[in-house]
Design an enzyme around this catalytic site. Structure first.
Site, PDB file in Angstrom:
ATOM      1  N   ASP A  78      29.599  39.257  41.757  1.00 55.69           N
ATOM      2  CA  ASP A  78      29.648  39.131  43.213  1.00 55.69           C
ATOM      3  C   ASP A  78      29.592  40.484  43.903  1.00 55.69           C
ATOM      4  O   ASP A  78      29.018  40.621  44.983  1.00 55.69           O
ATOM      5  CB  ASP A  78      30.918  38.390  43.630  1.00 55.69           C
ATOM      6  CG  ASP A  78      30.749  36.887  43.525  1.00 55.69           C
ATOM      7  OD1 ASP A  78      29.954  36.445  42.685  1.00 55.69           O
ATOM      8  OD2 ASP A  78      31.410  36.150  44.275  1.00 55.69           O
ATOM      9  N   CYS A 119      34.954  36.038  35.849  1.00 59.05           N
ATOM     10  CA  CYS A 119      34.697  36.395  37.241  1.00 59.05           C
ATOM     11  C   CYS A 119      34.458  35.182  38.136  1.00 59.05           C
ATOM     12  O   CYS A 119      34.506  34.044  37.701  1.00 59.05           O
ATOM     13  CB  CYS A 119      33.579  37.419  37.322  1.00 59.05           C
ATOM     14  SG  CYS A 119      34.127  39.032  36.674  1.00 59.05           S
ATOM     15  N   ASP A 120      34.136  35.475  39.395  1.00 61.02           N
ATOM     16  CA  ASP A 120      34.367  34.577  40.511  1.00 61.02           C
ATOM     17  C   ASP A 120      33.903  33.134  40.342  1.00 61.02           C
ATOM     18  O   ASP A 120      34.664  32.208  40.579  1.00 61.02           O
ATOM     19  CB  ASP A 120      33.731  35.162  41.772  1.00 61.02           C
ATOM     20  CG  ASP A 120      34.409  36.446  42.210  1.00 61.02           C
ATOM     21  OD1 ASP A 120      34.963  37.137  41.339  1.00 61.02           O
ATOM     22  OD2 ASP A 120      34.378  36.778  43.394  1.00 61.02           O
ATOM     23  N   LYS A 121      32.646  32.892  40.000  1.00 60.40           N
ATOM     24  CA  LYS A 121      32.149  31.516  39.934  1.00 60.40           C
ATOM     25  C   LYS A 121      32.167  30.953  38.528  1.00 60.40           C
ATOM     26  O   LYS A 121      32.101  29.743  38.339  1.00 60.40           O
ATOM     27  CB  LYS A 121      30.724  31.424  40.505  1.00 60.40           C
ATOM     28  CG  LYS A 121      30.580  31.993  41.902  1.00 60.40           C
ATOM     29  CD  LYS A 121      31.630  31.466  42.846  1.00 60.40           C
ATOM     30  CE  LYS A 121      31.759  32.335  44.067  1.00 60.40           C
ATOM     31  NZ  LYS A 121      32.045  33.746  43.821  1.00 60.40           N
ATOM     32  N   CYS A 192      37.952  42.865  38.733  1.00 63.50           N
ATOM     33  CA  CYS A 192      38.403  43.903  39.672  1.00 63.50           C
ATOM     34  C   CYS A 192      39.919  43.843  39.867  1.00 63.50           C
ATOM     35  O   CYS A 192      40.522  42.778  39.875  1.00 63.50           O
ATOM     36  CB  CYS A 192      37.669  43.764  40.990  1.00 63.50           C
ATOM     37  SG  CYS A 192      35.881  43.914  40.784  1.00 63.50           S
ATOM     38  N   GLU A 440      29.830  35.608  50.946  1.00 65.72           N
ATOM     39  CA  GLU A 440      31.052  36.343  51.253  1.00 65.72           C
ATOM     40  C   GLU A 440      30.739  37.478  52.222  1.00 65.72           C
ATOM     41  O   GLU A 440      29.685  38.109  52.134  1.00 65.72           O
ATOM     42  CB  GLU A 440      31.652  36.941  49.979  1.00 65.72           C
ATOM     43  CG  GLU A 440      32.264  35.907  49.068  1.00 65.72           C
ATOM     44  CD  GLU A 440      32.934  36.524  47.854  1.00 65.72           C
ATOM     45  OE1 GLU A 440      33.676  35.803  47.182  1.00 65.72           O
ATOM     46  OE2 GLU A 440      32.698  37.715  47.578  1.00 65.72           O
ATOM     47  N   SER A 466      35.536  37.484  50.552  1.00 68.98           N
ATOM     48  CA  SER A 466      35.994  37.931  49.253  1.00 68.98           C
ATOM     49  C   SER A 466      37.514  37.930  49.236  1.00 68.98           C
ATOM     50  O   SER A 466      38.158  38.047  50.283  1.00 68.98           O
ATOM     51  CB  SER A 466      35.476  39.344  48.989  1.00 68.98           C
ATOM     52  OG  SER A 466      36.234  39.984  47.988  1.00 68.98           O
TER      53      SER A 466
END
Length: 550
Positions: A78, A119-121, A192, A440, A466
């Site tokens: 992302d 991570c995000d998705k 992160c 985002e 985010s």
């Protein structure tokens, strides 16, 4: 076993021949077949260490008496996709990941699955697949990145790169300083370092019971994470033998536990989208109001970036998610987990090593949880704000609308210093349909913060934010502009009132004027008209439903 359909009987001789071609022995045919769905990719920092993790997962599966088969799913970072066309694809990959896992697992008749993610998705997409398939499953999240260092100061991606862009633009730091920060902020593998979406969802995954104890915060570079990978490999075979399926783990009570932990941590607003979507796949009704109800009853007991100055490594060393649940005490319901221990058993054996990092409910950082759901004539179906990252001064704010029909136009105005104190930046046509993909807005929000405007400027959008966003930034406004929601009717200079304590967001324009505007309104032309995103835009629902695809 489910896998018997591809390995038992005379008519399956061709199937067995193909299995033998891969190196499977006759003896191994009697073992449970475990599909290991890895999301290794060498462009996503959170995933670059997965080849090592795969080795320990495989060791665990074979030590436990299973046979591992590896498949992979693609994905994007992302942070790298942020602020340009690439971010249109971020949220939609969640659905691709779930669909690909469904296809691989059903076609190959795996007895169970182990999902390696970070991570995000990737994480919500994988858990959505687990809930949909309802075959024994366990999730291993890759772990947070350690903090960077520059001039003996700890660094994190968002504060020290995205926000640093705004600081440079405002003349607060030099080009050389910016260059040093970008080199030192991310020292290696892992998600992160703050409580952004990836780490929020890793913590949610452990809290809901789909990862073994300690997985949510164990650092990417640690031997502990290797041991968790190995133990998870052993455990998935046991789950298969006991027929422990995701829907036995992810009950209504487990979802409420996960939301409560999320609120206590002060996690990313994206968790609202993802938890809702996972619940939908699992067959558990979950209303937007549930998040707000639990938030009002859950003090925020950690203060991790971007809300505060802490890092995920601090939560890990303080005791991780078990210590967070221990602090929440009786607010956590007793539920089964993939570890074999109930949540109450986990709490009883947990220890909080630093009460200043993970506080008690009697001594919280904030009296309410991290996220609030707002409603009003501007968002009749709801909107979401990370109230944990909003200063007391900005919890109530009225300003003048500055209207932009894309993130790029809004960013151009911000970087061009055309946004002033008292403005409400409106970025619309960035919702699930209008984006498409509900981008985002980290670049605009970080620039506003870096330029020192977070105490005098608000930003609202039908897109999303985010987990690194700070300030009065309100997203997920539903209905979105592309569906003719009130956000589409805002005009330059309109007054907008935000009251987070009262859960209100209002467009201060009389009903007749809004009705007249609605009669004249037509949506802007679709931004993308071919390929996957065009199909996605036709099928995706509003943010208040989790932006699921029907």
């Amino acid at each position: 076993m489910r896998s018997d359909i591809i390995k038992e009987g005379v008519e399956r001789a061709p199937h067995r021949a193909l299995l033998h071609a891969t190196g499977v022995t006759k003896k191994a045919l009697s073992k449970p077949f475990v599909g290991v769905i890895s999301s290794f990719t060498d462009i996503v920092p959170g995933h670059i260490g997965f080849k090592d993790m795969e080795r320990f997962i495989e060791k665990g599966i074979h030590s436990g008496g299973g046979y591992a088969f590896f498949s992979s799913v693609p994905g994007i970072c992302d942070g790298i996709a942020m602020g340009h066309k690439g971010m249109h694809y971020s949220l939609p990959t969640r659905e691709l990941i779930a669909d690909m896992i469904e296809s691989v697992v059903e076609a190959n008749s795996f007895d169970g699955i182990l999902l390696l993610t970070n991570c995000d998705k990737f994480t919500p997409g994988m858990i959505m697949a687990a809930g949909r398939l309802n075959v024994p499953a366990i999730v291993v999240t890759g772990g947070p990145m350690i903090s960077g260092r520059y001039k003996m100061r700890r660094l994190a991606l968002v504060k020290d790169t995205f926000e640093a862009v705004g600081m440079y633009q405002a003349g607060k730091i030099s080009a050389n300083e910016l260059g040093r920060l970008e080199m030192e902020a991310c020292p290696g593998s892992g998600s992160c370092q703050g409580l952004y979406t990836a780490n929020t969802m890793a913590c949610v995954t452990e809290a809901i019971g789909m990862s073994i104890i300690g997985c949510g915060t164990a650092l990417a570079v640690s031997a502990k994470k290797r041991r968790i990978a190995y133990d998870s490999g052993i455990r998935i075979v046991e789950l298969i033998k006991n027929d422990t399926t995701p829907r036995k783990i992810m009950t209504r009570e487990a979802f409420e536990n996960a939301i409560r932990v999320d609120m206590a941590l002060g996690g990313s607003t994206n968790s609202v989208l993802h938890i809702t979507a996972i619940a939908n796949e699992t067959g558990v009704p979950l209303e937007l109001e549930t998040f707000d109800r639990i938030s009002k009853d859950t003090p925020q007991i950690t203060n991790i970036q971007p809300n505060g100055d802490g890092f995920m490594e601090d939560v890990e060393f303080a005791g991780g998610i078990p210590a967070v649940m221990k602090s929440l005490g009786s607010k956590i319901k007793d539920c089964q987990t993939v570890s074999g221990f109930t949540t109450k058993e986990i709490i009883n054996s947990a220890e909080n090593f630093d009460p200043q990092v993970i506080r008690t409910v009697d001594n919280p950082f904030n009296p309410e949880g991290g996220i609030a759901v707002l409603r009003g004539n501007l968002a009749p179906d709801g909107a979401v704000v990370k109230q944990a990252a909003v200063s007391k001064k900005m919890m109530k704010f009225t300003g003048s609308a500055r209207v932009f029909n894309s993130e790029e136009d809004g960013m151009k105005a911000i970087m061009g210093k055309k946004i002033k104190s008292g403005d409400v930046v409106v970025i619309r046509y960035e919702g699930p349909k209008g984006g498409p993909g509900m981008r985002e807005m980290l670049s605009p929000t970080s620039a506003i913060t870096g330029m020192g405007l977070q105490e005098s400027v608000a930003l609202i959008t039908d897109g999303r934010f985010s987990g690194g966003t700070q300030g009065p930034c309100i997203g997920h406004i539903s209905p979105e502009a592309m569906e003719g929601g009130p956000i589409a009717l805002i005009e330059e200079g309109d007054k907008i009132s935000i009251d987070i304590h009262e859960r209100k967001i209002e467009l201060l324009v009389d009903e007749k004027t809004l009705s007249d505007r609605k009669k004249k309104w037509t949506p802007i032309p679709p931004k993308i008209t071919k390929g996957y995103l065009a199909r996605y835009a036709r099928m995706v629902t509003s943010a208040n439903t989790g932006a699921i695809v029907r």
